[in-house]
Scaffold this motif. Structure first.
Motif, PDB file in Angstrom:
ATOM      1  N   SER A  98       0.815  -1.213   0.000  1.00  0.00           N
ATOM      2  CA  SER A  98       0.000   0.000   0.000  1.00  0.00           C
ATOM      3  C   SER A  98       0.849   1.263   0.000  1.00  0.00           C
ATOM      4  O   SER A  98       0.425   2.300  -0.520  1.00  0.00           O
ATOM      5  N   ARG A  99       2.046   1.164   0.546  1.00  0.00           N
ATOM      6  CA  ARG A  99       2.854   2.370   0.754  1.00  0.00           C
ATOM      7  C   ARG A  99       3.243   3.069  -0.542  1.00  0.00           C
ATOM      8  O   ARG A  99       3.546   4.270  -0.548  1.00  0.00           O
ATOM      9  N   LEU A 100       3.205   2.346  -1.656  1.00  0.00           N
ATOM     10  CA  LEU A 100       3.534   2.986  -2.916  1.00  0.00           C
ATOM     11  C   LEU A 100       2.417   3.916  -3.396  1.00  0.00           C
ATOM     12  O   LEU A 100       2.659   4.803  -4.222  1.00  0.00           O
ATOM     13  N   GLY A 101       1.212   3.722  -2.873  1.00  0.00           N
ATOM     14  CA  GLY A 101       0.071   4.503  -3.330  1.00  0.00           C
ATOM     15  C   GLY A 101       0.295   6.006  -3.344  1.00  0.00           C
ATOM     16  O   GLY A 101       0.030   6.678  -4.352  1.00  0.00           O
ATOM     17  N   PRO A 102       0.787   6.596  -2.245  1.00  0.00           N
ATOM     18  CA  PRO A 102       1.005   8.059  -2.234  1.00  0.00           C
ATOM     19  C   PRO A 102       2.260   8.507  -2.978  1.00  0.00           C
ATOM     20  O   PRO A 102       2.580   9.694  -2.967  1.00  0.00           O
ATOM     21  N   ILE A 103       2.977   7.563  -3.613  1.00  0.00           N
ATOM     22  CA  ILE A 103       4.221   7.900  -4.306  1.00  0.00           C
ATOM     23  C   ILE A 103       4.071   7.769  -5.825  1.00  0.00           C
ATOM     24  O   ILE A 103       4.342   8.704  -6.572  1.00  0.00           O
ATOM     25  N   GLY A 104       3.665   6.586  -6.281  1.00  0.00           N
ATOM     26  CA  GLY A 104       3.596   6.325  -7.719  1.00  0.00           C
ATOM     27  C   GLY A 104       2.506   7.127  -8.411  1.00  0.00           C
ATOM     28  O   GLY A 104       1.487   7.469  -7.822  1.00  0.00           O
ATOM     29  N   GLY A 105       2.743   7.440  -9.704  1.00  0.00           N
ATOM     30  CA  GLY A 105       1.750   8.167 -10.482  1.00  0.00           C
ATOM     31  C   GLY A 105       1.599   9.619 -10.079  1.00  0.00           C
ATOM     32  O   GLY A 105       0.583  10.254 -10.367  1.00  0.00           O
ATOM     33  N   GLY A 106       2.614  10.152  -9.427  1.00  0.00           N
ATOM     34  CA  GLY A 106       2.560  11.519  -8.907  1.00  0.00           C
ATOM     35  C   GLY A 106       2.449  11.494  -7.399  1.00  0.00           C
ATOM     36  O   GLY A 106       1.487  10.963  -6.848  1.00  0.00           O
ATOM     37  N   THR A 107       3.447  12.027  -6.710  1.00  0.00           N
ATOM     38  CA  THR A 107       3.429  11.998  -5.251  1.00  0.00           C
ATOM     39  C   THR A 107       2.283  12.861  -4.708  1.00  0.00           C
ATOM     40  O   THR A 107       1.786  13.766  -5.389  1.00  0.00           O
ATOM     41  N   SER A 108       1.909  12.585  -3.478  1.00  0.00           N
ATOM     42  CA  SER A 108       0.831  13.363  -2.862  1.00  0.00           C
ATOM     43  C   SER A 108       1.182  14.845  -2.798  1.00  0.00           C
ATOM     44  O   SER A 108       0.306  15.703  -2.924  1.00  0.00           O
ATOM     45  N   GLU A 109       2.468  15.148  -2.615  1.00  0.00           N
ATOM     46  CA  GLU A 109       2.889  16.546  -2.556  1.00  0.00           C
ATOM     47  C   GLU A 109       2.645  17.250  -3.902  1.00  0.00           C
ATOM     48  O   GLU A 109       2.162  18.391  -3.953  1.00  0.00           O
ATOM     49  N   ILE A 110       2.979  16.557  -4.991  1.00  0.00           N
ATOM     50  CA  ILE A 110       2.744  17.116  -6.326  1.00  0.00           C
ATOM     51  C   ILE A 110       1.244  17.244  -6.597  1.00  0.00           C
ATOM     52  O   ILE A 110       0.776  18.239  -7.166  1.00  0.00           O
ATOM     53  N   LEU A 111       0.482  16.248  -6.185  1.00  0.00           N
ATOM     54  CA  LEU A 111      -0.965  16.287  -6.425  1.00  0.00           C
ATOM     55  C   LEU A 111      -1.618  17.467  -5.710  1.00  0.00           C
ATOM     56  O   LEU A 111      -2.520  18.114  -6.261  1.00  0.00           O
ATOM     57  N   ARG A 112      -1.162  17.756  -4.500  1.00  0.00           N
ATOM     58  CA  ARG A 112      -1.718  18.910  -3.775  1.00  0.00           C
ATOM     59  C   ARG A 112      -1.448  20.214  -4.532  1.00  0.00           C
ATOM     60  O   ARG A 112      -2.296  21.109  -4.575  1.00  0.00           O
ATOM     61  N   GLU A 113      -0.268  20.315  -5.148  1.00  0.00           N
ATOM     62  CA  GLU A 113       0.052  21.524  -5.896  1.00  0.00           C
ATOM     63  C   GLU A 113      -0.798  21.629  -7.164  1.00  0.00           C
ATOM     64  O   GLU A 113      -1.232  22.725  -7.543  1.00  0.00           O
ATOM     65  N   ILE A 114      -1.057  20.486  -7.823  1.00  0.00           N
ATOM     66  CA  ILE A 114      -1.932  20.499  -9.001  1.00  0.00           C
ATOM     67  C   ILE A 114      -3.325  20.976  -8.609  1.00  0.00           C
ATOM     68  O   ILE A 114      -3.928  21.825  -9.276  1.00  0.00           O
ATOM     69  N   ILE A 115      -3.843  20.437  -7.503  1.00  0.00           N
ATOM     70  CA  ILE A 115      -5.178  20.832  -7.050  1.00  0.00           C
ATOM     71  C   ILE A 115      -5.185  22.292  -6.620  1.00  0.00           C
ATOM     72  O   ILE A 115      -6.147  23.030  -6.865  1.00  0.00           O
TER      73      ILE A 115
END
Length: 389
Positions: free
Chosen positions: A357-374
């Motif tokens: 599960s730990r790869l979820g917030p990393i792969g396909g765009g990290t959570s940090e990057i996703l927050r910036e997109i949003i």
């Protein structure tokens, strides 16, 4: 099952898929987790059942079904407790084949898409590089035109199916000085001269092969360019929405599986004369976790419905991945705690689930990057439009 989104035909498909996975996949999972190699025979069996062609049009030997068949495939793959096997399958179907479906011409589809549907070729996607992941525009891999060919030099990393796969949908700079407007997409055979693969040793997803790939003067026919030069960044951004929604769906499915297993365990485990599902602190914590999972699941279904209608769901898919992967990590962490010492033992499923599960917030765009997109969408009022608009 939510009848708002799933029909009786969907349910029949789910039951058939469950039966297939239990009979054909589950008996081999432990071996594949240990060896890090998924035996080739299973790809043909998946293909024979039509699972690789769910989203591919019938004109290219697919089934042309709605996206909720894809949801079912993703959900059930998460419930056999091998994130690596699931990743190998969906990376082939929904990373590599998505580009072939959307951006390939008829010749490319006949050469790569149809064999992919039939399990004869296994695909991968190559965007991330050792020097940059989410910074797509900063990639260093180059493709230089020479006559009827391109010469590719550079490297890619964290490539699922990169070791044992047959081809890669590769992003490279055809005009390095043009930033994201200089990126193009190519289909590259992984057995081409000059391609070398280093298999990476991972915390989780142990069954899948993940590679760092090097390209040293690799000659690729110009006919393997997808679309036109300079269109690659647009293709990548469009595909990211589906990839992120897929990872959100994967997350709610593995969280649901963890909760189901844990609830069964708690109903059987006794301390001080009663089962542990009767302790208020544990009951209420489990309910909170279930509620979080349910909210994410329903949101993901709603986003799937919008995407299936053709909506460009960049914001919604990004939120899906951001919130669902965080939720799944929290759910599985707590489920392992509910099992006590047994949760820490590899003979029980939660240890592997936690690692996978730990790869979820990393792969396909990290959570940090996703927050910036949003943030760009919500705060800066940036608009993301479909390529055709």
């Amino acid at each position: 099952m939510n009848s708002m989104y799933f029909t009786e035909e969907h349910q029949l498909f789910r039951e058939s898929l469950k039966d297939f996975l239990q009979k054909e996949v589950v008996p081999h999972i432990e071996k594949w987790e240990e060896t890090g190699t998924i035996e080739r025979f299973i790809w043909k069996k998946f293909a024979d059942m039509g699972y690789f062609g769910l989203a591919t049009p019938e004109s290219f030997d697919g089934l042309g079904l709605d996206l909720f068949y894809t949801v079912i495939l993703l959900e059930e793959l998460q419930k056999i407790n091998s994130g690596g096997f699931a990743a190998a399958i969906w990376a082939h179907v929904y990373l590599a084949m998505t580009h072939l479906n959307k951006n390939g011409n008829d010749i490319q589809k006949k050469a790569y898409l149809i064999p992919s549907v039939h399990g004869e070729k296994i695909g991968s996607l190559g965007v991330t590089e050792p020097f940059g992941g989410s910074d797509v525009a900063g990639m260093r891999t180059t493709a230089t035109r020479e006559g009827d060919s391109y010469i590719i030099n550079g490297s890619k990393t964290f490539i699922t199916n990169g070791v044992y796969g047959d081809y890669i949908i590769l992003a490279a700079k055809t005009e390095p000085s043009a930033g994201n407007k200089g990126i193009s997409i190519f289909i590259v055979d992984l057995d081409s001269e000059g391609v070398s693969a280093n298999k990476l040793n991972k915390l989780g997803w142990r069954a899948s092969d993940t590679a760092e790939l090097a390209f040293d003067n690799v000659v690729v026919p110009a006919s393997n360019l997808m679309g036109e030069e300079g269109k690659g960044f647009t293709f990548i951004m469009e595909a990211f929405a589906l990839e992120r929604l897929i990872m959100g769906i994967n997350a709610h499915a593995r969280a649901e599986h963890a909760l189901d297993y844990t609830l069964q365990y708690m109903s059987e485990r006794e301390t001080f004369g009663k089962t542990i599902d009767q302790y208020q602190a544990l009951r209420h914590r489990l309910v909170d976790l279930h509620a979080d999972m349910d909210v994410c699941r329903e949101y993901n279904y709603a986003v799937t419905a919008k995407m299936d209608k053709g909506d460009y769901v960049v914001r919604e898919a990004t939120i899906s991945k951001l919130k669902s992967t965080k939720m799944a990590d929290e759910v599985i962490y707590n489920c392992l705690q509910f099992l006590g010492g047994y949760g820490y033992i590899e003979d029980y499923p939660l240890a592997r689930m936690l690692r996978d599960s730990r790869l979820g917030p990393i792969g396909g765009g990290t959570s940090e990057i996703l927050r910036e997109i949003i943030a760009k969408i919500i705060i800066d009022k940036k608009e993301y439009r479909a390529p055709s608009e």
